[in-house]
Design an enzyme around this catalytic site. Structure first.
Site, PDB file in Angstrom:
ATOM      1  N   CYS A  53      36.150  -6.871   3.046  1.00  0.00           N
ATOM      2  CA  CYS A  53      35.520  -6.353   4.247  1.00  0.00           C
ATOM      3  C   CYS A  53      34.790  -5.060   3.946  1.00  0.00           C
ATOM      4  CB  CYS A  53      36.559  -6.137   5.340  1.00  0.00           C
ATOM      5  SG  CYS A  53      36.984  -7.663   6.163  1.00  0.00           S
TER       6      CYS A  53
ATOM      7  N   CYS B  89      30.460  -2.683  13.605  1.00  0.00           N
ATOM      8  CA  CYS B  89      31.104  -3.518  14.618  1.00  0.00           C
ATOM      9  C   CYS B  89      31.555  -2.640  15.776  1.00  0.00           C
ATOM     10  CB  CYS B  89      32.310  -4.236  14.009  1.00  0.00           C
ATOM     11  SG  CYS B  89      33.022  -5.486  15.105  1.00  0.00           S
TER      12      CYS B  89
ATOM     13  N   CYS C  35      40.790  -3.070  10.183  1.00  0.00           N
ATOM     14  CA  CYS C  35      39.529  -3.547   9.604  1.00  0.00           C
ATOM     15  C   CYS C  35      38.691  -2.367   9.130  1.00  0.00           C
ATOM     16  CB  CYS C  35      38.749  -4.346  10.641  1.00  0.00           C
ATOM     17  SG  CYS C  35      37.125  -4.885  10.042  1.00  0.00           S
TER      18      CYS C  35
ATOM     19  N   GLU D  71      26.649  -6.233   4.219  1.00  0.00           N
ATOM     20  CA  GLU D  71      27.271  -6.906   3.094  1.00  0.00           C
ATOM     21  C   GLU D  71      27.236  -8.414   3.249  1.00  0.00           C
ATOM     22  OE1 GLU D  71      31.223  -5.530   2.591  1.00  0.00           O
ATOM     23  OE2 GLU D  71      30.559  -3.467   2.298  1.00  0.00           O
TER      24      GLU D  71
ATOM     25  N   CYS E  33      29.754 -15.645   2.860  1.00  0.00           N
ATOM     26  CA  CYS E  33      30.261 -14.914   4.017  1.00  0.00           C
ATOM     27  C   CYS E  33      29.173 -13.953   4.474  1.00  0.00           C
ATOM     28  CB  CYS E  33      31.523 -14.167   3.573  1.00  0.00           C
ATOM     29  SG  CYS E  33      32.229 -13.155   4.855  1.00  0.00           S
TER      30      CYS E  33
ATOM     31  N   CYS F  64      38.961  -2.981  15.541  1.00  0.00           N
ATOM     32  CA  CYS F  64      40.268  -3.505  15.132  1.00  0.00           C
ATOM     33  C   CYS F  64      40.880  -2.514  14.137  1.00  0.00           C
ATOM     34  CB  CYS F  64      40.114  -4.885  14.484  1.00  0.00           C
ATOM     35  SG  CYS F  64      39.425  -6.114  15.618  1.00  0.00           S
TER      36      CYS F  64
HETATM   37  N1  SAH Z   1      34.466 -10.114  14.153  1.00  0.00           N
HETATM   38  C1  SAH Z   1      34.847 -11.393  13.657  1.00  0.00           C
HETATM   39  C2  SAH Z   1      34.379 -11.707  12.236  1.00  0.00           C
HETATM   40  C3  SAH Z   1      34.505 -10.628  11.191  1.00  0.00           C
HETATM   41  S1  SAH Z   1      36.083 -10.282  10.485  1.00  0.00           S
HETATM   42  C4  SAH Z   1      36.351 -11.577  13.791  1.00  0.00           C
HETATM   43  O1  SAH Z   1      37.023 -10.647  14.172  1.00  0.00           O
HETATM   44  O2  SAH Z   1      36.835 -12.672  13.567  1.00  0.00           O
HETATM   45  C5  SAH Z   1      36.628 -11.707   9.626  1.00  0.00           C
HETATM   46  C6  SAH Z   1      38.151 -11.796   9.537  1.00  0.00           C
HETATM   47  O3  SAH Z   1      38.697 -10.800   8.642  1.00  0.00           O
HETATM   48  C7  SAH Z   1      38.844 -11.561  10.881  1.00  0.00           C
HETATM   49  O4  SAH Z   1      39.889 -12.479  11.053  1.00  0.00           O
HETATM   50  C8  SAH Z   1      39.389 -10.152  10.701  1.00  0.00           C
HETATM   51  O5  SAH Z   1      40.423  -9.888  11.595  1.00  0.00           O
HETATM   52  C9  SAH Z   1      39.807 -10.168   9.249  1.00  0.00           C
HETATM   53  N2  SAH Z   1      39.998  -8.835   8.659  1.00  0.00           N
HETATM   54  C10 SAH Z   1      39.396  -7.690   8.982  1.00  0.00           C
HETATM   55  N3  SAH Z   1      39.830  -6.683   8.210  1.00  0.00           N
HETATM   56  C11 SAH Z   1      40.743  -7.203   7.358  1.00  0.00           C
HETATM   57  C12 SAH Z   1      41.545  -6.658   6.322  1.00  0.00           C
HETATM   58  N4  SAH Z   1      41.468  -5.381   5.979  1.00  0.00           N
HETATM   59  N5  SAH Z   1      42.353  -7.503   5.657  1.00  0.00           N
HETATM   60  C13 SAH Z   1      42.411  -8.812   5.978  1.00  0.00           C
HETATM   61  N6  SAH Z   1      41.680  -9.384   6.952  1.00  0.00           N
HETATM   62  C14 SAH Z   1      40.850  -8.580   7.639  1.00  0.00           C
END
Ligand code: SAH
Length: 365
Positions: free
Chosen positions: A337, A110, A117, A90, A103, A114
């Site tokens: 995301c 990944c 996410c 994406e 973005c 997390c």
């Molecule tokens: N792996 C990297 C970049 C990708 S995620 C990182 O972790 O920073 C980009 C941002 O979106 C990160 O801060 C992540 O924690 C956040 N993120 C992921 N899922 C999310 C969600 N469902 N709602 C809000 N932020 C989210």
């Protein structure tokens, strides 16, 4: 066949030397590809006919193909792009007054798992190569031109799509060089942001490198809570992570870090969390960006309500830390995301992959 889309100026110069050509060809070809959008070597008219023929035989300029496009009522555009081997990733364009942010993704899926996410639910498939990373930018520039008649411009690029950029530095580094190069996209350092979940060896590898903005996904003020949200915290706990952030900043006093903090109702959004955040960030030149949690199917989490967001913002601000709230954009098209379904790896397989990736990077550093 070498895909020239992923070669930075140095990489292209090396490539031309192997062809027995002058390295300055790199300058011409960079401009043809990235500024003029030309992918057909026969149209690169300032190259000799014999070089053009040679290039047709040994190289390509190939960008990802569009599988799907969704446009939000707020102007956000999300693309599903097809990469090699049938992978899909994406890329999202977010227009704001006076700027346009693209973005981009750095991996297919990944490894980091997390818990809040949606990319994590898809598992990890593979690293993107530099041409696949830059291909997203190349594609978006052209497509936006078609869609908006040259109106929408990409002024900022953030590595906040799928994947962890600091676990794919081999491909991310040349991509950064191309983004910064005046003969390609010419973006100023502060307009390119790398976002990391806290890969400490990766941050250390960036200390000496070229400039760009660093964002660190913090999301919690204590190890106990952060471990639940970002499992990588077990490997690099908050103190270790913040020490790396300090090293990064101290190397060059003009640097500052943005900490991302996704606001999840009842999980990390209470006054005690704000106080904890103020405490751990004390004395560190930084900004805090609060991101309202973006829900996706199957998640148990909910976004914090507006009153909680503002109260949290005020509490962190009162310590003199610049604290912003990220506007949610493209809600109607699930732009925040990944919402794709990929192949799943088990958590233990992913942990093993993280190890392998770090070991490979350490060897090549
Ligand atoms: N792996 C990297 C970049 C990708 S995620 C990182 O972790 O920073 C980009 C941002 O979106 C990160 O801060 C992540 O924690 C956040 N993120 C992921 N899922 C999310 C969600 N469902 N709602 C809000 N932020 C989210």
């Amino acid at each position: 066949m070498t895909n020239l889309l992923g070669l930075d100026r140095q990489g292209l110069a090396d490539f031309f030397v192997t062809l027995g050509e002058k390295p300055f060809r790199a300058r011409q070809v960079l401009q043809w590809i990235h500024q003029r959008g030309v992918t057909d070597f026969s149209q690169m008219t300032d190259l000799s006919q014999s070089l053009r023929d040679r290039l047709v035989a040994v190289a390509t300029v190939e960008a990802p193909r569009m599988i799907r496009e969704s446009q939000s009522s707020d102007g956000t555009v999300k693309w599903l792009l097809s990469e090699r081997g049938g992978s899909a990733i994406e890329t999202v364009f977010i227009p704001e007054t006076g700027r346009g942010t693209l973005c981009i993704s750095s991996q297919v899926g990944c490894m980091l798992n997390c818990t809040f996410c949606s990319t994590a639910t898809q598992g990890f498939k593979r690293n993107l190569s530099a041409d696949e990373i830059i291909g997203q930018v190349w594609f978006a520039v052209r497509r936006l031109n078609e869609l908006t008649d040259g109106e929408a411009k990409i002024t900022n690029v953030v590595f906040m799509g799928m994947g962890e950029p600091l676990l794919n530095l081999l491909a991310v580094k040349p991509s950064l060089a191309i983004l910064r190069d005046d003969l390609a996209y010419g973006l100023a350092a502060r307009r390119v942001t790398i976002s990391t979940a806290g890969v400490v060896p990766g941050i250390d590898q960036l200390i000496e490198g070229t400039e760009f903005a660093l964002a660190v996904s913090l999301h919690a003020p204590t190890d106990e809570l952060r471990e639940r949200l970002v499992p990588l915290n077990r490997k690099y706990p908050i103190e270790t992570l913040l020490a790396a952030c300090r090293r990064y900043i101290e190397h060059d006093k003009r640097r500052s870090i943005t900490f991302e903090y996704t606001m999840i109702e009842g999980v990390n959004d209470q006054p005690s969390h704000a106080r904890g955040l103020r405490r751990i960030l004390d004395g560190l030149p930084c900004k805090v960006n609060l991101i309202p949690f973006n829900p996706f199917p199957g998640t148990p989490f909910k976004p914090s309500d507006d009153a909680t967001l503002y109260a949290f913002q005020m509490a962190v601000r009162s310590a003199g830390i610049v604290t912003t709230i990220r506007k949610t954009r493209g809600d109607d098209i699930a732009a925040a995301c990944g919402q794709l379904v990929g192949e799943l790896l088990s958590p233990s397989e992913r942990r093993r992959l993280v190890q392998t990736q770090l070991a490979q990077q350490a060897l090549s550093a």
